[in-house]
Design an enzyme around this catalytic site. Structure first.
Site, PDB file in Angstrom:
ATOM      1  N   HIS A  91       0.849  -1.191   0.000  1.00 31.52           N
ATOM      2  CA  HIS A  91       0.000   0.000   0.000  1.00 31.52           C
ATOM      3  C   HIS A  91       0.888   1.245   0.000  1.00 31.52           C
ATOM      4  O   HIS A  91       1.855   1.311   0.756  1.00 31.52           O
ATOM      5  CB  HIS A  91      -0.910  -0.003   1.234  1.00 31.52           C
ATOM      6  CG  HIS A  91      -1.846   1.150   1.263  1.00 31.52           C
ATOM      7  ND1 HIS A  91      -2.978   1.207   0.467  1.00 31.52           N
ATOM      8  CD2 HIS A  91      -1.804   2.322   1.941  1.00 31.52           C
ATOM      9  CE1 HIS A  91      -3.596   2.353   0.679  1.00 31.52           C
ATOM     10  NE2 HIS A  91      -2.897   3.052   1.561  1.00 31.52           N
TER      11      HIS A  91
ATOM     12  N   GLU B 121       8.799   0.892  -2.687  1.00 26.77           N
ATOM     13  CA  GLU B 121       7.887  -0.263  -2.776  1.00 26.77           C
ATOM     14  C   GLU B 121       8.602  -1.452  -3.403  1.00 26.77           C
ATOM     15  O   GLU B 121       8.494  -2.592  -2.948  1.00 26.77           O
ATOM     16  CB  GLU B 121       6.656   0.085  -3.633  1.00 26.77           C
ATOM     17  CG  GLU B 121       5.731   1.112  -3.008  1.00 26.77           C
ATOM     18  CD  GLU B 121       4.458   1.306  -3.823  1.00 26.77           C
ATOM     19  OE1 GLU B 121       3.935   0.334  -4.385  1.00 26.77           O
ATOM     20  OE2 GLU B 121       3.978   2.455  -3.907  1.00 26.77           O
TER      21      GLU B 121
HETATM   22  C1  GAR Z   1       1.416   0.806  -6.261  1.00 24.78           C
HETATM   23  O1  GAR Z   1       1.818   2.102  -5.894  1.00 24.78           O
HETATM   24  C2  GAR Z   1       0.715   0.118  -5.117  1.00 24.78           C
HETATM   25  O2  GAR Z   1       1.260   0.447  -3.856  1.00 24.78           O
HETATM   26  C3  GAR Z   1      -0.679   0.670  -5.254  1.00 24.78           C
HETATM   27  O3  GAR Z   1      -0.926   0.688  -6.639  1.00 24.78           O
HETATM   28  C4  GAR Z   1       0.311   0.861  -7.327  1.00 24.78           C
HETATM   29  C5  GAR Z   1       0.444  -0.244  -8.341  1.00 24.78           C
HETATM   30  O4  GAR Z   1       1.537  -0.015  -9.162  1.00 24.78           O
HETATM   31  N1  GAR Z   1      -1.626  -0.150  -4.570  1.00 24.78           N
HETATM   32  C6  GAR Z   1      -2.722   0.321  -4.002  1.00 24.78           C
HETATM   33  O5  GAR Z   1      -3.034   1.495  -4.043  1.00 24.78           O
HETATM   34  C7  GAR Z   1      -3.560  -0.722  -3.317  1.00 24.78           C
HETATM   35  N2  GAR Z   1      -4.562  -0.102  -2.516  1.00 24.78           N
HETATM   36  P1  GAR Z   1       2.158  -1.217 -10.002  1.00 24.78           P
HETATM   37  O6  GAR Z   1       0.986  -1.847 -10.776  1.00 24.78           O
HETATM   38  O7  GAR Z   1       3.137  -0.561 -10.918  1.00 24.78           O
HETATM   39  O8  GAR Z   1       2.792  -2.172  -9.038  1.00 24.78           O
END
Ligand code: GAR
Length: 221
Positions: A114, A179
């Site tokens: 998150h 992340e």
């Molecule tokens: C990431 O920033 C993740 O933390 C967020 O969506 C993005 C996905 O990026 N997740 C949420 O907001 C979940 N509630 P990605 O598809 O490039 O990994």
């Protein structure tokens, strides 16, 4: 991981899949305690599906729009996870709210990343809300998934400074780099058994520097 059986992981995505790619890349190391068995998307158009296929990983689409309610979707998701005989589930930008049905079945075996320092900023638009509040430190969290949205026990967090002139986009990019570091780390800690969920709490052994701290702006002595 010489000799030890690697845990099989399903990665759930809804879009771009950059966190999925970080998990796939980490699993290329033979010492990594997990392998990616399948990538599942609830959206057929998710760009991450193509990335996964190019990496030689099985992909499946379970389009949530085909189901009448959340549980019907989750029943098929659960069957798919069983079909691929996965041990762990990693939600990597998976934008579906999970009900107690599936979180109960996968308790202690389902992780989510998150983009905020939980319990701050559950839900959406985390970077906008952090900028609005004027916080000086922001970040990301990997936690076990429970029926409490973005409220499950925390495994790892990573912090970044909020800089003068940041936009939601610049802040999101800084957080995203962290992340990509903490998600493979958290998944490895769970896959090798160093961290477990017991009676709703994190237990196990991990290394942390008791003297480590972060300030933003940096403190000068
Ligand atoms: C990431 O920033 C993740 O933390 C967020 O969506 C993005 C996905 O990026 N997740 C949420 O907001 C979940 N509630 P990605 O598809 O490039 O990994």
């Amino acid at each position: 991981m010489s000799g030890a059986v690697r845990k099989k992981v399903a990665v759930l995505i809804s879009g771009r899949g950059s966190n999925m790619t970080a998990l796939i890349d980490a699993a290329r190391d033979p010492a990594c305690p997990y392998e990616i068995a399948v990538v599942i998307s609830n959206r057929p158009e998710a760009a991450g599906l193509q990335t996964a296929r190019e990496a030689g990983i099985a992909t499946t689409v379970i389009d949530h729009r085909r189901f009448d309610d959340r549980q019907a979707f989750e029943e098929v998701l659960h069957e798919t996870l069983l079909m691929f005989a996965v041990d762990l589930v990693a939600c990597a930008g998976f934008m579906r709210i999970m009900t107690a049905y599936i979180t109960g079945l996968w308790e202690g075996r389902m992780l989510n990343i998150h983009p905020s320092l939980l319990p701050l900023y559950r839900g959406l638009h985390t970077h906008e809300r952090a900028l609005e509040d004027g916080v000086r430190i922001h970040g990301c969290t990997v936690h076990f998934v429970t029926a409490d949205l973005d409220g499950g026990p925390i495994i790892i967090q990573g912090a970044v400074p909020v800089l003068h002139g940041d936009t939601p986009g610049s802040l999101a990019a800084r957080v995203l780099r962290v992340e990509h570091r903490i998600f493979p780390r958290a998944l490895s800690l769970v896959a090798c058994g160093a961290i477990r969920l017991e009676n709703g709490r994190i237990t196990g052994q991990w290394r942390a520097d008791a003297a480590a701290f972060i300030t933003s702006p940096e403190l000068e002595d």
